[in-house]
Scaffold this motif. Structure first.
Motif, PDB file in Angstrom:
ATOM      1  N   CYS A   1       2.373   3.980  -6.912  1.00  0.00           N
ATOM      2  CA  CYS A   1       3.222   4.655  -5.836  1.00  0.00           C
ATOM      3  C   CYS A   1       4.098   5.396  -6.502  1.00  0.00           C
ATOM      4  CB  CYS A   1       4.133   3.288  -5.355  1.00  0.00           C
ATOM      5  SG  CYS A   1       3.302   2.281  -4.445  1.00  0.00           S
TER       6      CYS A   1
ATOM      7  N   SER B   1       3.394   3.347   0.823  1.00  0.00           N
ATOM      8  CA  SER B   1       4.319   2.346   0.632  1.00  0.00           C
ATOM      9  C   SER B   1       5.530   2.202   1.542  1.00  0.00           C
ATOM     10  CB  SER B   1       4.644   2.303  -0.793  1.00  0.00           C
ATOM     11  OG  SER B   1       5.149   0.918  -1.092  1.00  0.00           O
ATOM     12  N   ILE B   2       6.096   3.371   1.799  1.00  0.00           N
ATOM     13  CA  ILE B   2       7.451   3.254   2.625  1.00  0.00           C
ATOM     14  C   ILE B   2       6.755   2.967   4.042  1.00  0.00           C
ATOM     15  CG2 ILE B   2       9.132   4.744   3.719  1.00  0.00           C
ATOM     16  CD1 ILE B   2       9.339   6.323   1.076  1.00  0.00           C
ATOM     17  N   GLU B   3       5.537   3.334   4.359  1.00  0.00           N
ATOM     18  CA  GLU B   3       5.221   2.924   5.785  1.00  0.00           C
ATOM     19  C   GLU B   3       4.572   1.485   5.753  1.00  0.00           C
ATOM     20  OE1 GLU B   3       2.060   5.799   6.491  1.00  0.00           O
ATOM     21  OE2 GLU B   3       3.496   7.356   6.922  1.00  0.00           O
ATOM     22  N   GLY B   4       4.848   0.757   4.750  1.00  0.00           N
ATOM     23  CA  GLY B   4       4.937  -0.601   4.535  1.00  0.00           C
ATOM     24  C   GLY B   4       3.344  -0.912   4.314  1.00  0.00           C
ATOM     25  N   LYS B   5       2.507  -0.183   3.839  1.00  0.00           N
ATOM     26  CA  LYS B   5       1.041  -0.293   3.844  1.00  0.00           C
ATOM     27  C   LYS B   5       0.842  -0.466   2.007  1.00  0.00           C
ATOM     28  CE  LYS B   5      -0.047   3.018   7.059  1.00  0.00           C
ATOM     29  NZ  LYS B   5      -0.385   4.279   7.078  1.00  0.00           N
ATOM     30  N   ARG B   6      -0.378  -0.768   1.816  1.00  0.00           N
ATOM     31  CA  ARG B   6      -0.890  -0.936   0.393  1.00  0.00           C
ATOM     32  C   ARG B   6      -0.594   0.668  -0.248  1.00  0.00           C
ATOM     33  NH1 ARG B   6      -5.003  -4.955  -1.032  1.00  0.00           N
ATOM     34  NH2 ARG B   6      -6.050  -3.550  -2.303  1.00  0.00           N
ATOM     35  N   GLY B   7      -0.108   0.646  -1.339  1.00  0.00           N
ATOM     36  CA  GLY B   7       0.131   2.098  -2.092  1.00  0.00           C
ATOM     37  C   GLY B   7      -1.070   2.823  -2.452  1.00  0.00           C
ATOM     38  N   MET B   8      -1.831   3.329  -1.575  1.00  0.00           N
ATOM     39  CA  MET B   8      -3.076   4.041  -2.015  1.00  0.00           C
ATOM     40  C   MET B   8      -3.170   5.394  -1.617  1.00  0.00           C
ATOM     41  SD  MET B   8      -5.548   0.884  -1.822  1.00  0.00           S
ATOM     42  CE  MET B   8      -7.213   1.139  -1.214  1.00  0.00           C
TER      43      MET B   8
END
Lengths: 150, 583
Positions: free
Chosen positions: B270, B279-286
């Motif tokens: 991240c 990650s800020i969007e709430g998803k897995r940090g890919m």
């Protein structure tokens, strides 16, 4: 229990990007992410269970199993690594009588985790118990520190 | 001398060393005439807990290694000289180390109370923001940033002014800025210290950036492993909002900025900007493919500018003092100063801020005090898992973005971990590969599987089961991973292996051909025994053994239970009589 989860759901429902904060608050509430709680979250927010699990298994701060009352984070950063972090980790596990693959003591007093870096490299080797950091550690200091925790 | 003020350093390193108890001990017997203050970290972490004593004439002295029992002596001015570190009045051991530094980003660290906004305001705090809002156009700010030569301090070293230009020029009325406080490089802790010691300098830098690029909303993405930084940031944001430096209609200029603090959930990747956005969007940090760059399409697909903590913390100083003053420091292509974290086998562990262009030797020996226990220097690891190990014969390398890249390492975020002859370079390579293969998000096959295969080879070599062809295989896999990975994590993951192969190939060969670990670290290749003649029965080894497999009574011969021994070498390290034999 569900009343409290409902509070969290109400706080975030309908907003964007809520999977991580939802799970963070759920974990704060219950100590870990239980399968039935994740399912409950999913049913009441519309976020698929798969997505919640996807997030929960991606980040290291999420626990899918119950944790001990005190979480010991053994720093495995570079500075700690060259200053004997491995030996320290072995000593902590040995002091707590943990066998291989086991992270939580049978009395649920401690959970021992390894973390990438706690950012206290100048005091290596370092561990953190809860929010408290212990630095410049040596094997013979472990007992005295751990014995303070009930 | 009459004491006027005493300041106690209360950042993470100070607190972990017992600063809280020292503070309370001083407070207990404090006369009314002395002001007692909390501050954060000056960077001399090796000497924590530290206090600064300021007399009526405004002259200051720093003392270190304090315990609560020193409180009385401190108040009576009778502390022994060995506790003196820095003094404006006399010769002191660390005077020289401080004099070598140029403190711009860390100008307030260890002098102001980070939880008191007034302390920040008293030293021109938020004046740069006021200047920008009331007398500078966006383009003027960007031109100033470009002229300063400031390059992103997170690792990539991209021009900050240019980055802001892209975000400003991007179409769209809703824009975001993000402060990357996901300091994940093991060995780097300057961002933690800036957030703990001077959080308002970061907020002010963010506000200036937001004004410049036209953003109304900002995020700080801070790693959750930094609870104190999170706490101080929260307070700083609330205080700045209350005083009108953040929030709506700042300085009555119609400019508004709302900053939200996001706590990370623990994922090294991240730190990569597109992963951080996910990650800020709430998803897995890919991470995702760039372009489009975040400046065009970032958070919620809106133009987004991301800088790291140290970059933002440099901004207000540049605006207040002018780009030329900043660019006067450093080299032609790497302007200004940089904060470095010194850790590992170095005497003066902590944080320093120096002009770019200083040599590694000057940092390690003149400021860092040299190697612990005066052992031989072996390497300095720069740039964390993306960086590399620089050997002794390159110690005169200048520290700037381009010179460091030539060695095969990278500047990264500025973590320097010093290694001596007790560090095994194969073990270090394996250590980093273990890290990257753990932290690989799994999106790119070469990064996900390639790092795993490389780690297995390295483990084989460490176990004495390597073959010479393994070296070629490592080089081949490295090339594949670098060429086939999307983001910086994969593209740089092989660097620790490549640099150790380049500079310490003999150590690999010793493991493979001679089944020997020259540093005596790799447990499968070392064996420990106690010398009957030399053992004095001091019990030190038995107490240091993590699994209690050394037995013996006081003043009698000790014995290692060879069946249980894990060959960690703890007994060997602590023995003062050379009585532990390593073979």
């Amino acid at each position: 229990m569900e009343i409290n989860i409902d509070k969290i759901i109400t706080k975030y429902k309908g907003k964007d990007g809520i999977a991580i904060p939802l799970l963070q608050e759920l974990q704060e509430l219950e100590g870990y992410l239980a399968p039935e709680s994740i399912r409950y979250l999913s049913e009441h927010t519309g976020i698929p269970v798969a997505e919640l699990y996807g997030v929960a298994t991606f980040y290291s701060m999420f626990y899918l199993e119950p944790q001990g009352r005190h979480i010991i984070r053994v720093c495995k950063g570079t500075a700690c690594h060259v200053s004997g972090a491995d030996t320290l980790g072995v000593a902590i596990r040995s002091y707590l009588g943990l066998s291989e693959g086991e992270n939580t003591t049978s009395d649920s007093r401690f959970t021992v985790l390894e973390v990438a870096c706690l950012g206290c490299c100048s005091l290596a080797p370092v561990i953190m118990i809860g929010d408290k950091t212990y630095g410049k550690l040596a094997v013979d200091k472990i007992g005295k520190i751990l014995d303070q925790y009930e | 001398m009459t004491i006027k003020t005493i300041k106690v350093g209360m950042a993470s390193c100070g607190l972990a060393s017992g600063a809280e108890d020292v503070y309370h001990a001083i407070q207990k017997n404090l006369p009314d005439s002395i002001e007692l203050k909390k501050t954060a970290c000056l960077g001399f972490c090796f000497a924590e807990p530290m206090v600064e004593v300021i007399d009526e004439a405004g002259k200051s002295e720093f003392f270190g290694y304090l315990t609560p029992r020193d409180a009385e002596k401190l108040l009576n001015n009778t502390l022994p000289d060995r506790k003196l570190l820095i003094s404006q009045k006399r010769d002191a051991p660390a005077n020289k180390q401080l004099a070598r530094q140029v403190r711009i980003v860390s100008r307030h660290s260890g002098s102001i109370d980070p939880e008191n906004i007034q302390d920040y305001l008293d030293d021109d705090g938020y004046m740069a923001l006021k200047k920008v809002c009331s007398s500078m156009s966006s383009q003027e700010v960007i031109d100033e940033m470009k002229a300063s030569g400031l390059r992103g301090r997170g690792g990539a070293g991209f021009s900050t002014g240019l980055k802001w230009q892209f975000a400003k020029d991007a179409a769209g009325d809703k824009k975001y800025i993000i402060c990357n406080a996901d300091e994940g490089d093991p060995g780097a802790f300057m961002d933690r210290n800036i957030l703990e010691s001077d959080p308002h300098s970061v907020l002010e830098g963010m506000a200036i950036c937001a004004y410049t690029v036209g953003a109304q909303n900002a995020y700080i993405y801070c790693r959750a492993e930094y609870p104190l930084a999170v706490k101080r940031l929260k307070k700083a944001i609330a205080d700045a909002e209350e005083m009108g430096f953040l929030g709506d209609n700042i300085f009555n200029k119609g400019f508004s900025l709302h900053i939200v603090l996001k706590e990370g959930a623990g994922a090294f990747v991240c730190g990569e900007e597109t992963a951080l956005i996910a990650s800020i969007e709430g998803k897995r940090g890919m991470p995702r493919l760039r372009p489009p760059f975040p400046a065009q399409s970032g958070l919620w697909e809106k133009p987004t500018n991301i800088n790291n903590v140290e970059t933002f913390a440099s901004v207000a100083w540049i605006i207040n003092h002018g780009a030329a003053a900043y660019a006067a420091y450093g080299t032609e292509k790497s302007k200004g100063t940089k904060v470095f974290a010194l850790a590992g086998k170095i005497k003066n562990t902590g944080l320093i801020e120096v002009p770019m262009g200083i040599t590694l030797r000057e940092i390690i020996y003149d400021i860092g005090g040299g190697i612990k226990d005066d052992r031989p220097f072996k390497a300095v690891q720069l740039g964390g898992p993306s960086g590399g190990c620089i050997p002794a014969d390159l110690l005169d390398t200048q520290v700037d973005y381009d010179s460091i890249v030539k060695t095969g390492a990278i500047m990264g975020s500025g973590g320097m971990v010093v290694m001596d002859d007790t560090t095994c370079m194969v073990n270090i390579a394996a250590f980093f590969l273990d890290f990257t293969q753990n932290e690989s998000c799994g999106k790119c096959t070469f990064c996900r599987i390639g790092t795993k295969r490389m780690l297995e080879i390295l483990q084989r070599i460490q176990n004495g089961e390597g073959v010479l062809e393994d070296i070629e295989k490592l080089e081949y896999l490295s090339e594949q991973i670098i060429n086939s990975s999307l983001c910086g994590l994969g593209k740089t993951a092989p660097n620790p292996v490549l640099t150790t192969l380049r500079y310490f190939k003999d150590e690999y060969i010793a493991h493979i051909k001679d089944k020997r670990c020259p540093a005596g670290v790799c447990s499968a290749l070392v064996h420990f025994e106690i010398d009957e003649e030399k053992c004095t029965g001091c019990t030190l080894c038995a107490r240091a053994c993590p699994i209690h497999c050394i037995s013996g009574e006081v003043k009698k011969l000790h014995l290692i239970d060879q069946d249980s021994c894990i060959s960690c070498g703890a007994c060997y390290t602590v023995c003062k009589f050379d009585a532990v034999i390593r073979t």
